[in-house]
Scaffold this active site. Structure first.
Site, PDB file in Angstrom:
ATOM      1  N   GLU A 263       0.855  -1.188   0.000  1.00 41.54           N
ATOM      2  CA  GLU A 263       0.000   0.000   0.000  1.00 41.54           C
ATOM      3  C   GLU A 263       0.891   1.238   0.000  1.00 41.54           C
ATOM      4  O   GLU A 263       2.015   1.196   0.506  1.00 41.54           O
ATOM      5  CB  GLU A 263      -0.888  -0.088   1.253  1.00 41.54           C
ATOM      6  CG  GLU A 263      -1.707   1.109   1.623  1.00 41.54           C
ATOM      7  CD  GLU A 263      -2.830   1.442   0.653  1.00 41.54           C
ATOM      8  OE1 GLU A 263      -2.514   1.677  -0.525  1.00 41.54           O
ATOM      9  OE2 GLU A 263      -3.989   1.526   1.089  1.00 41.54           O
TER      10      GLU A 263
ATOM     11  N   PHE B 158       0.665  16.107   4.007  1.00 40.06           N
ATOM     12  CA  PHE B 158       0.207  15.482   2.769  1.00 40.06           C
ATOM     13  C   PHE B 158       1.390  15.309   1.838  1.00 40.06           C
ATOM     14  O   PHE B 158       2.052  16.272   1.463  1.00 40.06           O
ATOM     15  CB  PHE B 158      -0.899  16.317   2.107  1.00 40.06           C
ATOM     16  CG  PHE B 158      -1.596  15.542   1.038  1.00 40.06           C
ATOM     17  CD1 PHE B 158      -2.650  14.696   1.347  1.00 40.06           C
ATOM     18  CD2 PHE B 158      -1.179  15.631  -0.280  1.00 40.06           C
ATOM     19  CE1 PHE B 158      -3.276  13.936   0.364  1.00 40.06           C
ATOM     20  CE2 PHE B 158      -1.791  14.877  -1.275  1.00 40.06           C
ATOM     21  CZ  PHE B 158      -2.844  14.031  -0.946  1.00 40.06           C
TER      22      PHE B 158
ATOM     23  N   ARG C 200       3.101  12.442  -9.337  1.00 46.85           N
ATOM     24  CA  ARG C 200       3.465  11.036  -9.104  1.00 46.85           C
ATOM     25  C   ARG C 200       4.879  10.741  -9.599  1.00 46.85           C
ATOM     26  O   ARG C 200       5.553   9.844  -9.113  1.00 46.85           O
ATOM     27  CB  ARG C 200       2.508  10.096  -9.852  1.00 46.85           C
ATOM     28  CG  ARG C 200       1.084  10.085  -9.325  1.00 46.85           C
ATOM     29  CD  ARG C 200       0.323   8.909  -9.933  1.00 46.85           C
ATOM     30  NE  ARG C 200      -1.117   9.047  -9.793  1.00 46.85           N
ATOM     31  CZ  ARG C 200      -1.822   8.640  -8.739  1.00 46.85           C
ATOM     32  NH1 ARG C 200      -1.216   8.090  -7.712  1.00 46.85           N
ATOM     33  NH2 ARG C 200      -3.128   8.789  -8.709  1.00 46.85           N
TER      34      ARG C 200
HETATM   35  P1  5GP Z   1      -6.922   5.719   4.890  1.00 45.61           P
HETATM   36  O1  5GP Z   1      -8.120   4.835   4.653  1.00 45.61           O
HETATM   37  O2  5GP Z   1      -5.796   4.983   5.576  1.00 45.61           O
HETATM   38  O3  5GP Z   1      -7.300   6.970   5.615  1.00 45.61           O
HETATM   39  O4  5GP Z   1      -6.505   6.198   3.457  1.00 45.61           O
HETATM   40  C1  5GP Z   1      -5.328   5.885   2.845  1.00 45.61           C
HETATM   41  C2  5GP Z   1      -5.339   6.411   1.434  1.00 45.61           C
HETATM   42  O5  5GP Z   1      -5.527   7.843   1.424  1.00 45.61           O
HETATM   43  C3  5GP Z   1      -3.987   6.175   0.791  1.00 45.61           C
HETATM   44  O6  5GP Z   1      -3.948   4.921   0.112  1.00 45.61           O
HETATM   45  C4  5GP Z   1      -3.866   7.342  -0.161  1.00 45.61           C
HETATM   46  O7  5GP Z   1      -4.506   7.033  -1.370  1.00 45.61           O
HETATM   47  C5  5GP Z   1      -4.626   8.463   0.534  1.00 45.61           C
HETATM   48  N1  5GP Z   1      -3.695   9.312   1.292  1.00 45.61           N
HETATM   49  C6  5GP Z   1      -3.622   9.466   2.629  1.00 45.61           C
HETATM   50  N2  5GP Z   1      -2.645  10.334   2.973  1.00 45.61           N
HETATM   51  C7  5GP Z   1      -2.070  10.733   1.815  1.00 45.61           C
HETATM   52  C8  5GP Z   1      -0.972  11.614   1.521  1.00 45.61           C
HETATM   53  O8  5GP Z   1      -0.306  12.209   2.370  1.00 45.61           O
HETATM   54  N3  5GP Z   1      -0.662  11.759   0.198  1.00 45.61           N
HETATM   55  C9  5GP Z   1      -1.344  11.130  -0.793  1.00 45.61           C
HETATM   56  N4  5GP Z   1      -0.951  11.361  -2.032  1.00 45.61           N
HETATM   57  N5  5GP Z   1      -2.382  10.289  -0.544  1.00 45.61           N
HETATM   58  C10 5GP Z   1      -2.738  10.092   0.743  1.00 45.61           C
END
Ligand code: 5GP
Length: 176
Positions: free
Chosen positions: A98, A151, A164
């Protein structure tokens, strides 16, 4: 779109060193076995490409794409599979790869889903363990980098599909 700048967090060289460490541990833990790597699209695509090239035990690679409901910046735990794995999972040693675990809700849902197909084992490898907003405890077996908050983009991670392709990881800082 809001204006923002990108602050370097981890360089391409440091990422490479972390990948070598993680792959070394994976090679030891899975010695004599075969892995089915299940990559969670899209954010993990570069991580998977680099990590798998450092893994020396036999492996197969497949991908799943998950779509979480909720706001853009926060998931709510209701998840849908928009592209499923195509290789059989039953009886296999699965390594789920992941990009970022934030609240943990997406991964918790997916691990529960995967268990229904009776794999032999499931381990989880996350590029980033982001701890501040964690809502559910998920055992992460292999972690590339642990951060408190922020982020992140680059190395496969996007902000509205951009960035990306950056070779390292950067933090998005929004201008006041
Ligand atoms: P969760 O269900 O753990 O809150 O969500 C995880 C997903 O949110 C990750 O797989 C990603 O797609 C997105 N995400 C969470 N934090 C970040 C971040 O700091 N940067 C990016 N690009 N995506 C994030």
């Amino acid at each position: 779109m809001e204006s923002y700048r990108l602050v370097p967090r981890i360089s391409r060289e440091d990422l490479d060193a972390r990948m070598t460490e993680l792959a070394g541990r994976i090679n030891r833990d899975y010695a004599g076995r075969e892995i089915l790597v299940v990559g969670v699209l899209k954010g993990s695509y570069i991580f998977i490409a680099d990590l798998t090239r450092k893994i020396t035990v036999p492996l197969e690679v497949d991908f799943v794409r998950l779509s979480s409901y909720g706001s853009k910046s926060e998931t709510c735990g209701e998840v849908r599979i928009t592209k499923d794995v195509e290789l059989p999972v039953r009886g296999r040693d699965i390594l789920v790869v992941e990009d970022i675990v934030d609240t943990g809700l997406t991964l918790r849902w997916y691990l529960e889903h995967l268990r229904r197909f009776n794999p032999r084992s499931i381990s989880v490898c996350a590029l980033v363990d982001k701890i501040e907003r964690r809502q559910v405890q998920i055992p992460l077996d292999y972690i590339g980098l642990r951060i408190e908050k922020g982020f992140l983009v680059g190395y496969g991670l996007d902000y509205s599909e951009k960035h990306r392709n950056l070779p390292g990881i950067f933090e998005v800082r929004f201008n006041e």
